[in-house]
Design a protein around this motif. Structure first.
Motif, PDB file in Angstrom:
ATOM      1  N   VAL A  18      -0.308 -39.118 -51.604  1.00 49.94           N
ATOM      2  CA  VAL A  18       0.347 -37.895 -52.072  1.00 49.94           C
ATOM      3  C   VAL A  18       0.220 -37.863 -53.589  1.00 49.94           C
ATOM      4  O   VAL A  18       0.777 -38.704 -54.291  1.00 49.94           O
ATOM      5  CB  VAL A  18       1.831 -37.852 -51.642  1.00 49.94           C
ATOM      6  CG1 VAL A  18       2.510 -36.596 -52.176  1.00 49.94           C
ATOM      7  CG2 VAL A  18       1.943 -37.927 -50.119  1.00 49.94           C
ATOM      8  N   VAL A  41      -3.182 -35.500 -50.366  1.00 49.33           N
ATOM      9  CA  VAL A  41      -2.381 -34.281 -50.284  1.00 49.33           C
ATOM     10  C   VAL A  41      -1.967 -33.923 -51.705  1.00 49.33           C
ATOM     11  O   VAL A  41      -1.191 -34.645 -52.333  1.00 49.33           O
ATOM     12  CB  VAL A  41      -1.125 -34.476 -49.405  1.00 49.33           C
ATOM     13  CG1 VAL A  41      -0.287 -33.213 -49.390  1.00 49.33           C
ATOM     14  CG2 VAL A  41      -1.503 -34.902 -47.996  1.00 49.33           C
ATOM     15  N   CYS A  65       3.175 -31.815 -50.655  1.00 47.57           N
ATOM     16  CA  CYS A  65       3.533 -32.704 -49.548  1.00 47.57           C
ATOM     17  C   CYS A  65       4.516 -32.041 -48.585  1.00 47.57           C
ATOM     18  O   CYS A  65       5.501 -31.426 -48.999  1.00 47.57           O
ATOM     19  CB  CYS A  65       4.143 -33.987 -50.116  1.00 47.57           C
ATOM     20  SG  CYS A  65       4.595 -35.189 -48.872  1.00 47.57           S
ATOM     21  N   HIS A  69       2.305 -33.901 -42.933  1.00 46.56           N
ATOM     22  CA  HIS A  69       1.156 -34.598 -43.513  1.00 46.56           C
ATOM     23  C   HIS A  69       1.261 -36.112 -43.350  1.00 46.56           C
ATOM     24  O   HIS A  69       0.265 -36.824 -43.460  1.00 46.56           O
ATOM     25  CB  HIS A  69       1.020 -34.286 -45.008  1.00 46.56           C
ATOM     26  CG  HIS A  69       0.801 -32.855 -45.319  1.00 46.56           C
ATOM     27  ND1 HIS A  69       1.349 -32.255 -46.419  1.00 46.56           N
ATOM     28  CD2 HIS A  69       0.113 -31.888 -44.667  1.00 46.56           C
ATOM     29  CE1 HIS A  69       1.005 -30.980 -46.456  1.00 46.56           C
ATOM     30  NE2 HIS A  69       0.250 -30.742 -45.393  1.00 46.56           N
ATOM     31  N   SER A  78       2.711 -42.901 -52.526  1.00 50.98           N
ATOM     32  CA  SER A  78       3.372 -41.862 -53.312  1.00 50.98           C
ATOM     33  C   SER A  78       2.867 -41.984 -54.747  1.00 50.98           C
ATOM     34  O   SER A  78       3.182 -42.945 -55.444  1.00 50.98           O
ATOM     35  CB  SER A  78       4.896 -42.038 -53.265  1.00 50.98           C
ATOM     36  OG  SER A  78       5.527 -41.046 -54.046  1.00 50.98           O
ATOM     37  N   SER A  80       2.401 -38.864 -56.877  1.00 49.12           N
ATOM     38  CA  SER A  80       2.427 -37.538 -57.495  1.00 49.12           C
ATOM     39  C   SER A  80       3.360 -37.445 -58.692  1.00 49.12           C
ATOM     40  O   SER A  80       3.196 -36.573 -59.535  1.00 49.12           O
ATOM     41  CB  SER A  80       2.852 -36.485 -56.462  1.00 49.12           C
ATOM     42  OG  SER A  80       4.218 -36.675 -56.112  1.00 49.12           O
ATOM     43  N   ALA A  85       8.427 -34.531 -53.530  1.00 51.63           N
ATOM     44  CA  ALA A  85       7.481 -35.244 -52.659  1.00 51.63           C
ATOM     45  C   ALA A  85       8.028 -36.623 -52.318  1.00 51.63           C
ATOM     46  O   ALA A  85       7.941 -37.061 -51.166  1.00 51.63           O
ATOM     47  CB  ALA A  85       6.117 -35.351 -53.329  1.00 51.63           C
TER      48      ALA A  85
END
Length: 153
Positions: A18, A41, A65, A69, A78, A80, A85
């Motif tokens: 993500v 994503v 996100c 997904h 993770s 991002s 998210a």
């Protein structure tokens, strides 16, 4: 927290990253070297990730996100930096999924150590998240030492 060291075979495993920036790019490169099936994503991608996508090395979901997904992922990264998210990841994952909180270690249950491969060795170094730059420096020192040792034989 005690981190238990382990090496995992990610070949053909579904991994969702993500985020589409620099951190995501670094993680994706490691995952591709492990032959993982990577889906990113993110609404936008780092230029190198765009190249991976164009060459069909990764899948890209051009969205923010969403829980759907993450459902089939073996591992979730993770990366991002987005709190929403991170919240979605934290509230969606199941107990059998591995999560690396590159942008927020508190939501993760695994970490990526500094690592390298040299001949028949795969060496990983962790500072338990306290000093990643020190782990990286030690990795480079060990890598140089091992290369010198191998030249002796």
């Amino acid at each position: 927290m005690f981190n238990f060291p382990v090496f995992i075979d990610l070949e053909s495993q579904d991994v969702v990253v993500v985020g589409g920036g620099n951190v995501a790019n670094r993680k994706v490169k490691k995952l591709l070297s492990a032959s993982a099936n990577v889906t990113v994503v993110a609404p936008e991608l780092h230029s190198e990730l765009k190249g991976f996508y164009a060459n069909r090395k990764i899948h890209w979901i051009e969205e923010h996100c969403k829980p759907e997904h993450l459902k089939s992922a073996f591992m979730i990264i993770s990366a991002s930096g987005n709190e929403e998210a991170q919240h979605i990841i934290n509230s969606t994952v199941t107990s059998h999924q591995l999560v690396n909180g590159a942008d927020n270690p508190s939501i993760g249950n695994i970490s990526f150590p500094a690592s390298f491969e040299e001949d028949d060795y795969h060496i990983a170094i962790s500072t338990k998240g306290k000093n990643p730059s020190a782990a990286k420096k030690l990795k480079h020192r060990l890598q140089k030492w091992l290369q010198l040792e191998n030249k002796k034989y």
